[in-house]
Motif scaffolding. Structure first.
Motif, short mmCIF file in Angstrom:
data_model
loop_
_atom_site.label_atom_id
_atom_site.label_comp_id
_atom_site.label_asym_id
_atom_site.label_seq_id
_atom_site.Cartn_x
_atom_site.Cartn_y
_atom_site.Cartn_z
N SER A 105 -0.74 54.63 32.10
CA SER A 105 0.68 54.85 33.41
C SER A 105 1.39 53.85 32.92
O SER A 105 1.01 52.20 32.93
N THR A 106 2.70 54.28 33.89
CA THR A 106 3.85 52.58 33.45
C THR A 106 4.09 52.61 34.37
O THR A 106 4.70 53.24 35.79
N PRO A 107 4.01 51.16 35.60
CA PRO A 107 4.42 51.10 36.87
C PRO A 107 6.17 50.69 36.92
O PRO A 107 6.98 50.30 36.21
N PHE A 108 5.88 51.42 39.02
CA PHE A 108 7.30 50.90 38.74
C PHE A 108 7.48 50.56 40.39
O PHE A 108 7.47 51.66 41.43
N GLY A 109 6.94 49.95 40.46
CA GLY A 109 6.74 49.13 42.16
C GLY A 109 5.60 49.58 42.58
O GLY A 109 4.31 49.27 41.26
N LYS A 110 5.25 49.92 43.53
CA LYS A 110 3.59 50.81 43.83
C LYS A 110 3.61 52.27 42.73
O LYS A 110 2.35 53.08 42.82
N GLN A 111 4.92 52.71 42.59
CA GLN A 111 4.85 54.33 42.00
C GLN A 111 3.90 53.98 40.33
O GLN A 111 4.55 52.88 39.95
N GLN A 112 3.44 54.60 40.32
CA GLN A 112 3.12 54.62 38.71
C GLN A 112 3.44 56.06 37.70
O GLN A 112 3.27 57.05 38.72
N ARG A 113 3.44 56.63 36.87
CA ARG A 113 4.20 57.05 35.94
C ARG A 113 3.48 57.55 34.63
O ARG A 113 2.40 56.41 34.18
N THR A 114 2.66 59.02 34.97
CA THR A 114 1.35 59.06 33.54
C THR A 114 2.40 58.97 32.43
O THR A 114 3.31 58.78 31.96
N LEU A 115 1.44 58.15 31.18
CA LEU A 115 1.86 58.19 29.88
C LEU A 115 0.88 58.88 28.65
O LEU A 115 -0.50 58.77 29.48
N THR A 116 1.41 59.40 28.26
CA THR A 116 0.60 59.85 26.99
C THR A 116 -0.09 58.95 25.72
O THR A 116 -1.07 59.28 25.70
N HIS A 117 0.47 57.68 26.12
CA HIS A 117 -0.11 57.05 25.16
C HIS A 117 0.36 55.09 24.92
O HIS A 117 1.75 55.21 26.18
N CYS A 118 0.27 54.61 24.38
CA CYS A 118 0.83 53.25 24.48
C CYS A 118 0.93 52.52 23.39
O CYS A 118 -0.09 52.13 22.83
#
Length: 732
Positions: A394-407
């Motif tokens: 995931s990629t963080p944005f403060g407390k939120q996490q957005r799912t990632l398919t790859h890095c």
């Protein structure tokens, strides 16, 4: 770079996964506490369209300060990642704490980044610790730019602060630190202060007005051009001086007009190479505004002037057993997997979350990776070399996490459920395990002795402490075998306070702080003799043992030497080891104030035994009694540990530091020049006198000095100090 066309609005917002390393910029924000780093990140996120309104540190509403501790203290205490998108580029903004106690978080941010924004407050200036970080970045060639904040302060002076930055950061080449813009002032208020409402581009000679809450471009009037001509010419000369085109200076001096595009291209290359450091101004957006002053220019600088991950040299890589390993195509998404855990945190719902920088290869969710650690066993960290299946990316944005398919290589992501990985560990392919060279971490030198508040806390303490040190490599856990204390070694008082708060709030462990004790010892000051008589005969099988010993002091470091000089079988051979066992057991308990006895020779001279009643236990008891009697008739020295202390300090603080060390009963053994206007002071100081030296030295040197300590030996305490310790021992 601010003089370019504005980024396309459709390309702005919160960033997700990057598709190529060339589209990534990893930028760490550096500056002292209160310089405005977190507020600047918020302003950049607003301008990029990642948030609809900018939060305030005072209200606990910023994206990067989301921890409850940060809300209460109104300052950053941990590294935070805020990814935004601008002009088709993903910018990973790494917000770091400015307070010296959290320098471990700063170093993690420096490791994860490819360039640095040094945030300087126009009202506070540049502090010593910021200078030191600048020098560290310069030593490794990290590209840097300077952002001046707090221009709204009554006595803020952009020109003066730019001059100070050039002197401080420019070193021998102050023309390598120059502004790209000059502030544009609005009407003067009743207090005589004219607020900054926009910027004047020195290269483009255009005005960028932010007074409406959104950047508007216009042409300057003829009367405004002369005011910027001198600064513009100096900037052009500074850019040309760092240009890779050696003919450019001759052409310029020959009167040829250099076109703006060529200058911007040269400027961007010089910034990316780390040889030119532009100065910009920034301010948060007013309520309802869409853009903060200077944020468009800053985002354009980051995307146009800062290097891509492809331009960064990958840290050295070896196999886990230390054999060198070359990665032919560093930062290649198709190369071998090499990633590093730069931060570890715990979430009450998700569990352990690891912030990872991928240096090579591509990381995918649900794959099995190899985790290699550096074996920081001296700091209480588990030494491990294991395979683990990672959870979601995931990629963080403060407390939120957005799912990632790859890095991909060059990008950063959060990895869930790496239960064994700790900060500083390397992730690699399970069939090709690798280990990255560790980054430098400061030694924690402030001891915090703790004990569980209740039996329930005692059951949870070890697990809570293990999790705490797994997250923070600047913390060391010690189970002191001499004092039987649990000691957390921290970087300072604020670091210790956060550790205690996290134990309580995150792991549900309440602890009490107790006075830290150093490992004292005892020894005999002169020769003495003692007789141990253990005789109990009251019918039936009794106890009978008598032994006579002589005790003499030995040189430091000798330990305890036991010598048998019994003649004629006065003490039967089978009981001589029993006497030795008894005196050694008593020596471990101490003979005066309860501290272990060392550096003596104990000679067994004579004794008596009984054919029936003598036993191993009886002679052990007699040996202990003999040693106690010998101590009662002798002078006993209390020995304290002495540390070799090395202090790296600015030349202007050498006198106060040496005076302070002398006041701690220290002996200065030497000084030497360390370069850069610094001196290394070496001294031998009793450890009991430097318990809080990490705090006191920071205050004494205004945060510019560093020190290390190393145990050297135990030596006798002064009598007046020893007497206080004995009195305390009696009270306890």
């Amino acid at each position: 770079m601010g003089d370019k066309a504005n980024a396309h609005p459709g390309a702005a917002g919160r960033a997700t996964a990057a598709d190529h390393p060339a589209s990534v910029r990893n930028v760490v924000l550096v500056g002292h506490s209160g310089s405005g780093k977190t507020t600047l990140v918020e302003a950049l996120a607003l301008t990029a369209g990642a948030v609809n309104r900018a939060g305030r540190v005072e209200d606990g509403g910023t994206v990067s300060d989301y921890d409850e501790i940060e809300h209460r203290q109104q300052r950053s205490v941990q590294l935070s990642l805020v990814p935004v998108e601008w002009g088709g580029y993903k910018i990973n903004l790494l917000d770091t704490p400015g307070y010296a106690d959290f320098v471990g978080e700063l170093r993690a941010g420096l490791r994860a980044a490819d360039a640095a924004l040094f945030v300087v407050s126009a009202s506070d200036g540049v502090d010593g610790s910021t200078r030191m970080v600048w020098e560290e970045c310069a030593a490794v060639g990290m590209p840097r730019a300077i952002v001046i904040t707090h221009l709204e302060a009554a006595r803020a002076d952009f020109e003066e602060m730019t001059r100070i930055c050039a002197e401080t950061f420019g070193g021998d080449d102050p023309d390598a630190v120059l502004p790209l813009y000059l502030p544009l002032h609005g009407p003067q208020g009743p207090d005589g202060h004219a607020p900054v409402t926009g910027l004047t581009g020195l290269l483009s000679q255009k005005l960028f007005d932010y007074s409406s809450g959104e950047r508007k471009e216009s042409e300057p009037g003829p009367e405004q051009l002369p005011a910027i001509e001198e600064a513009r010419n100096r900037l052009i000369e500074g850019i040309i001086a760092e240009s890779e085109d050696e003919t450019l200076m001759d052409r310029y001096l020959g009167g040829e007009a250099i076109d703006v595009k060529s200058l911007i291209d040269d400027l961007e290359r010089a910034v990316a190479r780390g040889v030119f450091h532009p100065v910009l101004a920034a301010a948060p957006a007013a309520d309802g505004a869409k853009q903060g002053l200077g944020t468009v220019e800053l985002l354009d600088l980051v995307t146009g002037g800062f290097p891509t991950p492809l331009e960064r040299e990958t840290p050295a890589v070896t196999t886990p057993d230390g054999r060198p390993r070359e990665i032919e195509a560093a930062c290649d998404p198709d190369g071998p997997l090499v990633a590093e855990v730069v931060k570890t945190a715990s979430d009450p719902y998700v569990g352990r979350i690891s912030l990872v920088r991928v240096f090579s290869g591509t990381l995918h969710p649900d794959e099995t990776v190899h985790v290699s650690g550096h074996g920081l066993t001296d700091r209480g960290h588990e030494d491990h070399d294991v395979d683990e299946r990672i959870g979601a990316l995931s990629t963080p944005f403060g407390k939120q996490q957005r799912t990632l398919t790859h890095c991909i290589a060059g990008d950063l992501a959060c990895v869930a459920k790496l239960n064994r990985a700790e900060t500083g560990d390397t992730l690699s392919a399970k069939d090709d395990p690798l280990l990255m060279e560790p980054w430098e971490m400061p030694d924690p030198l402030l001891p915090l002795a703790i004990q569980a508040h209740s039996k329930a806390d005692e059951d949870k303490l070890s697990q809570g402490l293990a999790r705490l040190v797994a997250e923070d490599p600047t913390m060391r856990l010690e189970q002191n075998q001499d004092t039987h204390q649990v000691v957390l070694w921290c970087l300072g008082e604020a670091h210790a306070d956060v550790a205690l708060e996290r134990l309580r709030s995150r792991y549900g462990v309440q602890v009490d702080v107790v006075p830290h004790r150093v490992s004292l010892r005892e020894t005999f000051a002169d020769r003495s003799a003692g007789r141990g008589r253990h005789v109990k005969q009251s019918g039936g099988h009794g106890q009978y043992a008598i032994c006579e010993i002589e005790v003499e002091p030995l040189p430091g470091g000798s330990g305890i030497e036991f010598v048998d000089k019994v003649v004629g079988g006065a003490v039967p051979r089978q009981f001589i080891p029993s006497v030795e066992k008894g005196v050694r057991a008593q020596a471990a308990k101490g003979v005066a104030a309860g501290y272990p006895l060392i550096d003596v020779r104990i000679t067994l001279r004579d004794g008596k035994a009984h054919s029936v009643d003598s036993s191993d236990a009886a002679f052990q008891t007699a040996g202990a009694l003999a040693l106690r009697e010998a101590a009662s008739d002798a002078r006993i020295h209390l020995l304290e540990p002495v540390a070799e202390v090395s202090v790296l300090v600015g030349d202007s603080y050498v006198g106060p530091v040496m005076s302070d060390l002398s006041g701690r009963r220290g002996r200065v053994v030497g000084t030497e020049q360390a370069g850069g206007g610094r001196t290394l002071v070496r001294a031998e100081v009793p450890e009991i006198e430097i318990d809080r030296y990490a705090v006191d030295l920071r205050s004494l040197s205004h945060g510019t000095a560093r020190f290390g300590r190393r145990y050297t030996r135990h030596e006798p305490m002064p009598s007046h100090v020893a007497e206080k310790v004995r009195e305390q021992a009696k009270e306890n």
